[in-house]
Design a protein around this motif. Structure first.
Motif, PDB file in Angstrom:
ATOM      1  N   VAL A  76      70.638  28.031  17.808  1.00 11.00           N
ATOM      2  CA  VAL A  76      70.685  27.808  19.072  1.00 11.00           C
ATOM      3  C   VAL A  76      71.189  28.863  19.923  1.00 11.00           C
ATOM      4  CG1 VAL A  76      71.839  26.192  21.049  1.00 11.00           C
ATOM      5  CG2 VAL A  76      71.380  25.327  18.704  1.00 11.00           C
ATOM      6  N   VAL A  77      70.277  29.305  21.067  1.00  6.74           N
ATOM      7  CA  VAL A  77      70.711  30.385  21.743  1.00  6.74           C
ATOM      8  C   VAL A  77      71.161  29.729  22.986  1.00  6.74           C
ATOM      9  CG1 VAL A  77      69.796  32.228  23.413  1.00  6.74           C
ATOM     10  CG2 VAL A  77      68.689  31.902  21.345  1.00  6.74           C
ATOM     11  N   LYS A  78      72.719  30.445  22.986  1.00 10.25           N
ATOM     12  CA  LYS A  78      73.745  29.906  24.140  1.00 10.25           C
ATOM     13  C   LYS A  78      73.838  30.874  25.092  1.00 10.25           C
ATOM     14  CE  LYS A  78      76.880  26.655  25.139  1.00 10.25           C
ATOM     15  NZ  LYS A  78      76.549  25.364  25.416  1.00 10.25           N
ATOM     16  N   SER A  79      73.679  32.228  24.799  1.00  5.05           N
ATOM     17  CA  SER A  79      73.505  33.034  25.759  1.00  5.05           C
ATOM     18  C   SER A  79      72.658  33.077  27.129  1.00  5.05           C
ATOM     19  CB  SER A  79      73.433  34.426  25.207  1.00  5.05           C
ATOM     20  OG  SER A  79      74.208  34.671  23.961  1.00  5.05           O
ATOM     21  N   THR A  80      72.879  33.468  28.107  1.00  4.56           N
ATOM     22  CA  THR A  80      72.007  33.612  29.175  1.00  4.56           C
ATOM     23  C   THR A  80      70.997  34.679  28.989  1.00  4.56           C
ATOM     24  OG1 THR A  80      73.812  32.940  30.744  1.00  4.56           O
ATOM     25  CG2 THR A  80      71.863  33.730  31.845  1.00  4.56           C
ATOM     26  N   PRO A 113      71.936  26.159  27.329  1.00  2.00           N
ATOM     27  CA  PRO A 113      72.799  27.370  28.212  1.00  2.00           C
ATOM     28  C   PRO A 113      74.118  26.593  28.648  1.00  2.00           C
ATOM     29  CG  PRO A 113      71.161  25.891  29.588  1.00  2.00           C
ATOM     30  CD  PRO A 113      70.876  25.809  28.308  1.00  2.00           C
ATOM     31  N   GLU A 114      75.109  27.432  28.944  1.00  2.00           N
ATOM     32  CA  GLU A 114      76.545  27.100  29.333  1.00  2.00           C
ATOM     33  C   GLU A 114      76.634  27.114  30.679  1.00  2.00           C
ATOM     34  OE1 GLU A 114      78.929  29.415  30.504  1.00  2.00           O
ATOM     35  OE2 GLU A 114      77.466  31.027  30.519  1.00  2.00           O
ATOM     36  N   PHE A 115      77.390  26.587  31.256  1.00  2.00           N
ATOM     37  CA  PHE A 115      77.987  26.238  32.530  1.00  2.00           C
ATOM     38  C   PHE A 115      79.395  26.091  32.965  1.00  2.00           C
ATOM     39  CE2 PHE A 115      73.853  24.222  31.932  1.00  2.00           C
ATOM     40  CZ  PHE A 115      72.938  24.910  32.704  1.00  2.00           C
ATOM     41  N   LEU A 116      79.960  27.219  32.306  1.00  2.00           N
ATOM     42  CA  LEU A 116      81.600  27.224  32.220  1.00  2.00           C
ATOM     43  C   LEU A 116      82.005  28.443  33.206  1.00  2.00           C
ATOM     44  CD1 LEU A 116      82.294  27.180  28.443  1.00  2.00           C
ATOM     45  CD2 LEU A 116      81.851  25.220  29.954  1.00  2.00           C
ATOM     46  N   ARG A 117      83.072  27.798  33.985  1.00  2.00           N
ATOM     47  CA  ARG A 117      83.506  28.888  35.057  1.00  2.00           C
ATOM     48  C   ARG A 117      84.943  29.318  34.285  1.00  2.00           C
ATOM     49  NH1 ARG A 117      85.123  25.232  39.579  1.00  2.00           N
ATOM     50  NH2 ARG A 117      85.394  23.591  37.730  1.00  2.00           N
TER      51      ARG A 117
END
Length: 432
Positions: A118-122, A154-158
């Motif tokens: 799984v690619v998690k990086s942008t 993708p991640e959406f973490l602030r």
């Protein structure tokens, strides 16, 4: 499940800790032995509220860090959470991602059962399928879709709010082309969906679409901030309080209240890098991203507007000027693209003697500006200063009061609307 996470930066560390909290067994792979040792000792290698406690609960137990990629063979799924920084032309640097993909491929070459990568990086649309997958295939000597599957998540973490954002997400995006990949992601995230306070949407889409969703998300938010900053700049010229205007337009449900606090602009590890990358990608296909260019231009101009306001009230050549806030936002020690950098550079260009203060980011900024003075408190920074520039809206700055009395010349230029106006203080808000 047994989950592996490659990379122990901001995203990798956060998701590894949370996967362990959700009941998974987690192996965290990183090349930095100091980071590995810290995690195994139950210590967070980065500053993020609540992360120390989470890693303290699981580090060295259900969360184990290692430098050995071979350990991923015992896992069911590997998340690649590696840095994709900007290159000089705005494109993304895939060196770490390529190296990680190769090492991962070599590790799963001897794995008999199926594995999910799984690619998690942008990454730019097409990267997962056209760059990462072939590298893993070559290194593993196996074909994607048969011996292993590939997905983009993708991640959406602030930063500063990452643990809460992970625990209660608006959406979880599965970019996958196979049922096997989607089923494995379901098994990873089912405990989170069940525990979340809200009801997060599960978005099942293609891999390229998932890659683009991340850029579209950040581009929209960055542009919204630049738009309210542009409106705030016009408000300032007419003596209008931009915050009262923002409060009113936020009542329109089509606009909403979030990201309407005008000020000195955005920074950090995501918005600048991602805006540069999507603009570069657009030009690579001969499309001119006019609106995105304008959003970046407005953001780049805000620090100079703060410095211009300072010039209206003080000649700072040879004078002590305090910069309050060095991190790009409160709750983090991250100084990447912080607005404090152009502020400090602008003050130095004007001959000022700069003293900086931040609750947690001082050491990081010291590496970039080793020659300026750093104070141990806001009060120490303000003492004998001829002006103060407020760049980060830490809560402790809102509590400042009599500390301004120690200034040689009480001029305050506020870029975040955190300081209260008071008698005896020459106060200028950036957009109010």
């Amino acid at each position: 499940m047994h989950v592996s996470v490659v990379g122990s930066g901001y995203i990798g560390t956060t998701i590894a800790a949370w996967f362990a909290e959700l009941g998974h067994t987690v192996t965290n792979v990183d090349i930095d032995e100091d980071v590995v040792d810290a995690i195994n000792a139950g210590e967070a290698p980065i500053h993020e509220p609540g992360l120390d406690e989470l890693i303290g609960d699981h580090g060295g137990d259900t969360l184990v860090a290692t430098t050995d990629y071979a350990d991923v063979r015992d896992t069911d799924v590997t998340f690649l959470a590696l840095p994709t920084p900007s290159e000089a032309d705005g494109g993304i640097d895939l060196a770490a991602m390529k190296a990680g993909a190769e090492s991962l491929g070599e590790a799963i070459a001897e794995k008999d059962d199926e594995h999910l990568v799984v690619v998690k990086s942008t990454v730019i649309p097409g990267t997962t399928e056209d760059v990462v997958t072939p590298i893993v295939e070559d290194a593993a000597g196996k074909t994607a879709g048969e011996a292993f599957h590939v997905a983009m998540n993708p991640e959406f973490l602030r930063e500063g709010f990452a643990l809460g954002d992970f625990r209660d997400p608006d959406k979880i995006v599965y970019g996958a082309e196979s049922d096997a990949a989607r089923d494995t992601l379901d098994r990873v995230y089912d405990p989170l969906v069940e525990a979340a306070d809200g009801d997060p949407a599960i978005v099942e889409t293609g891999i390229k679409e998932a890659e683009m969703i991340k850029y579209a998300n950040n581009a929209f938010l960055a542009t919204k901030i630049s738009l309210i900053n542009e409106i705030g700049n016009v408000c300032k010229e007419y003596g209008v309080d931009a915050y009262e205007v923002a409060d009113a337009i936020a009542l329109d449900h089509r606009i909403d209240e979030h990201f309407l606090r005008s000020g000195v602009g955005w920074g950090g590890s995501c918005f600048p890098k991602d805006m540069n990358a999507i603009r570069h990608a657009a030009r690579d296909r001969d499309y001119d991203p006019v609106l995105l260019d304008a959003a970046v231009a407005v953001n780049d101009r805000q620090p100079e507007r703060m410095l211009d306001l300072l010039g209206d009230h003080a000649d700072v050549e040879g004078k002590r000027v305090a910069v309050l806030g060095l991190a790009f936002k409160p709750g983090t020690d991250d100084i990447r693209y912080t607005r404090a950098i152009p502020i400090i550079e602008g003050l130095q260009d004007r001959g000022a003697d700069v003293v900086g203060y931040d609750p947690v980011a001082t050491e990081n900024m010291r590496e970039k500006f080793p020659d300026i003075e750093y104070a141990d408190s806001a009060a120490d920074a303000l003492a004998d200063a001829h002006a103060a520039m407020v760049v980060t809206d830490w809560d402790e700055f809102a509590a400042l009061n009599t500390e301004f009395d120690a200034m040689a010349d009480p001029v305050v230029i506020d870029g975040r609307r955190v300081i209260e106006r008071r008698d005896g203080l020459t106060y200028e808000g950036l957009t109010w």
